[in-house]
Design a protein around this motif. Structure first.
Motif, PDB file in Angstrom:
ATOM      1  N   THR A   1     -11.062  -3.099   3.539  1.00  0.00           N
ATOM      2  CA  THR A   1     -11.094  -2.349   2.635  1.00  0.00           C
ATOM      3  C   THR A   1     -10.217  -1.129   2.867  1.00  0.00           C
ATOM      4  O   THR A   1      -9.617  -0.934   4.144  1.00  0.00           O
ATOM      5  CB  THR A   1     -12.406  -1.753   2.284  1.00  0.00           C
ATOM      6  N   GLY A   2      -9.574  -0.415   1.850  1.00  0.00           N
ATOM      7  CA  GLY A   2      -8.999   0.848   2.106  1.00  0.00           C
ATOM      8  C   GLY A   2      -9.664   1.833   3.010  1.00  0.00           C
ATOM      9  O   GLY A   2      -8.952   2.379   4.147  1.00  0.00           O
ATOM     10  N   GLU A   3     -10.859   1.809   3.062  1.00  0.00           N
ATOM     11  CA  GLU A   3     -11.615   2.858   3.717  1.00  0.00           C
ATOM     12  C   GLU A   3     -11.435   2.510   5.187  1.00  0.00           C
ATOM     13  O   GLU A   3     -11.313   3.266   6.315  1.00  0.00           O
ATOM     14  CB  GLU A   3     -13.024   2.989   3.376  1.00  0.00           C
ATOM     15  N   ARG A   4     -11.868   1.245   5.597  1.00  0.00           N
ATOM     16  CA  ARG A   4     -11.900   0.510   6.885  1.00  0.00           C
ATOM     17  C   ARG A   4     -10.420   0.719   7.323  1.00  0.00           C
ATOM     18  O   ARG A   4     -10.216   0.926   8.776  1.00  0.00           O
ATOM     19  CB  ARG A   4     -12.010  -0.817   6.632  1.00  0.00           C
ATOM     20  N   ARG A   5      -9.492   0.655   6.509  1.00  0.00           N
ATOM     21  CA  ARG A   5      -7.943   0.537   7.239  1.00  0.00           C
ATOM     22  C   ARG A   5      -7.540   2.110   7.657  1.00  0.00           C
ATOM     23  O   ARG A   5      -7.025   2.282   8.697  1.00  0.00           O
ATOM     24  CB  ARG A   5      -6.896   0.247   5.995  1.00  0.00           C
ATOM     25  N   ILE A   6      -8.188   2.997   6.810  1.00  0.00           N
ATOM     26  CA  ILE A   6      -7.916   4.451   7.187  1.00  0.00           C
ATOM     27  C   ILE A   6      -8.662   4.579   8.469  1.00  0.00           C
ATOM     28  O   ILE A   6      -8.151   5.373   9.328  1.00  0.00           O
ATOM     29  CB  ILE A   6      -8.414   5.434   5.978  1.00  0.00           C
ATOM     30  N   GLU A   7      -9.978   4.132   8.562  1.00  0.00           N
ATOM     31  CA  GLU A   7     -10.953   4.524   9.742  1.00  0.00           C
ATOM     32  C   GLU A   7      -9.953   3.981  11.123  1.00  0.00           C
ATOM     33  O   GLU A   7     -10.168   4.430  11.991  1.00  0.00           O
ATOM     34  CB  GLU A   7     -12.065   3.634   9.546  1.00  0.00           C
ATOM     35  N   LEU A   8      -9.563   2.502  10.860  1.00  0.00           N
ATOM     36  CA  LEU A   8      -9.003   2.008  12.021  1.00  0.00           C
ATOM     37  C   LEU A   8      -7.811   2.692  12.323  1.00  0.00           C
ATOM     38  O   LEU A   8      -7.428   2.853  13.558  1.00  0.00           O
ATOM     39  CB  LEU A   8      -8.936   0.625  11.616  1.00  0.00           C
ATOM     40  N   THR A   9      -6.954   3.184  11.532  1.00  0.00           N
ATOM     41  CA  THR A   9      -5.755   4.195  11.739  1.00  0.00           C
ATOM     42  C   THR A   9      -5.943   5.237  12.564  1.00  0.00           C
ATOM     43  O   THR A   9      -5.358   5.454  13.641  1.00  0.00           O
ATOM     44  CB  THR A   9      -4.943   4.365  10.155  1.00  0.00           C
ATOM     45  N   LYS A  10      -7.113   5.843  12.167  1.00  0.00           N
ATOM     46  CA  LYS A  10      -7.530   7.050  12.838  1.00  0.00           C
ATOM     47  C   LYS A  10      -7.933   6.821  14.249  1.00  0.00           C
ATOM     48  O   LYS A  10      -7.796   7.489  15.207  1.00  0.00           O
ATOM     49  CB  LYS A  10      -8.879   7.580  12.054  1.00  0.00           C
ATOM     50  N   VAL A  11      -8.592   5.736  14.421  1.00  0.00           N
ATOM     51  CA  VAL A  11      -8.974   5.140  15.851  1.00  0.00           C
ATOM     52  C   VAL A  11      -8.055   4.763  16.468  1.00  0.00           C
ATOM     53  O   VAL A  11      -7.784   5.345  17.878  1.00  0.00           O
ATOM     54  CB  VAL A  11      -9.928   3.895  15.848  1.00  0.00           C
ATOM     55  N   ALA A  12      -6.793   4.414  15.824  1.00  0.00           N
ATOM     56  CA  ALA A  12      -5.486   4.002  16.702  1.00  0.00           C
ATOM     57  C   ALA A  12      -4.896   5.139  17.080  1.00  0.00           C
ATOM     58  O   ALA A  12      -4.145   5.370  18.411  1.00  0.00           O
ATOM     59  CB  ALA A  12      -4.459   2.997  15.687  1.00  0.00           C
TER      60      ALA A  12
END
Length: 85
Positions: free
Chosen positions: A7-18
């Motif tokens: 999902t868009g939210e999950r992508r943003i979250e994973l990008t922040k983690v990266a």
């Protein structure tokens, strides 16, 4: 085995983690650079290195640090592209 699209939210979250992992890796490189520079300076003070050698080693070290940071950035960009599809 198939996984659903992110999902868009999950992508943003994973990008922040990266990004966080990228910054941790950069910090590790900075600490290693600082430790190495301290060792070089200590050896010069002890007389084991000339001033010319000290600055040559500093330049070599900085080139390696720059290359490592570039590799880290490329890895992050690749992963970011993968996550954002």
């Amino acid at each position: 085995l198939t996984f659903p699209d992110l999902t868009g939210e999950r992508r943003i979250e994973l990008t922040k983690v990266a990004k966080g992992k990228l910054e941790e890796a950069r910090q590790t490189v900075r600490v290693a650079r600082d430790d190495t520079w301290k060792d070089i300076q200590d050896k010069e003070k002890e007389g084991a290195l000339s001033e010319d050698d000290k600055f040559r080693l500093k330049d070599e070290m900085q080139k390696k640090v720059d290359a490592c940071n570039a590799d880290l950035e490329k890895a992050f960009e690749k992963k970011e592209t993968e996550m954002n599809g």
